[in-house]
Design an enzyme around this catalytic site. Sequence first.
Site, PDB file in Angstrom:
ATOM      1  N   LYS A   1       0.834  -1.201   0.000  1.00 47.96           N
ATOM      2  CA  LYS A   1       0.000   0.000   0.000  1.00 47.96           C
ATOM      3  C   LYS A   1       0.870   1.252   0.000  1.00 47.96           C
ATOM      4  CE  LYS A   1      -2.036   1.753   3.635  1.00 47.96           C
ATOM      5  NZ  LYS A   1      -2.925   1.990   4.798  1.00 47.96           N
TER       6      LYS A   1
ATOM      7  N   ASP B   1      -6.439   0.797   0.636  1.00 48.37           N
ATOM      8  CA  ASP B   1      -6.614   1.138   2.043  1.00 48.37           C
ATOM      9  C   ASP B   1      -8.023   0.727   2.477  1.00 48.37           C
ATOM     10  OD1 ASP B   1      -8.328   3.038   0.967  1.00 48.37           O
ATOM     11  OD2 ASP B   1      -7.529   4.702   2.156  1.00 48.37           O
TER      12      ASP B   1
END
Length: 245
Positions: free
Chosen positions: A128, A146
Amino acid sequence: MPLEETPLALKRRARRMARQLAIVHPDAHCELDHTNTLELTVATILSAQCTDARVNQVTPKLFARYRTLADYASADRAELEEIIKPTGTFRNKANNIIGFAQGVLDRYKGEIPGKLDKLVTLPGIGRKTANVVLGNAFNVPGLTVDTHFQRLVARFKWTDESDPVKIEHAVAKLIERRDWTMLSHRLIFHGRRVCHARKPACGACPLARDCPSYGTGPIDPTTAAALVKGDRAEEIIALAQGGRE
């Protein structure tokens, strides 16, 4: 929407929703304040289990105190922890920031790498974080999975995967690579402003027509409109109203 959606129909619907997101959120961008790649990377490390708004409250002092990789690599741990304490899990984050800086200096000659396989070898940087850095600092398309991204693609029924890496790969098959970074921003914007976790503004959502989870939140336009957040709330509500006409 048919109960059984073919892969082709899913791809077409996903791309249609992605195009609509671009209309709904033309201002979408990375909401972590930064002026260079180092600042972005540090801010993204700090954003783990913390809101961007809280990170942005902390980083002005942090960035004024630590300006280079060497500054972070040699940081006084107690001082660094005190500055970043409001972001939570500050001891672990301090370890990651110091380790990240030392790793870049030791392994990559002081240059933050622009490749995912290298970035994820550094402390505090998972896929991420790496995709945030790649997409916003190096213009390399990436999907930032996310909590907002995960919630929305589940509601949109783009995938039934729950693992972030599997979600990333599933969405990558639906959306053209060139659009990955901006799609991530737009999904995050939509999650923060319209498709809230507890009570999504379904009745004021411009994506309602293609969303199989329509009705999860209030569908009454007036009730839903009160839930829309952000500077462009009126424009978003108007787009939703236009889609119902």
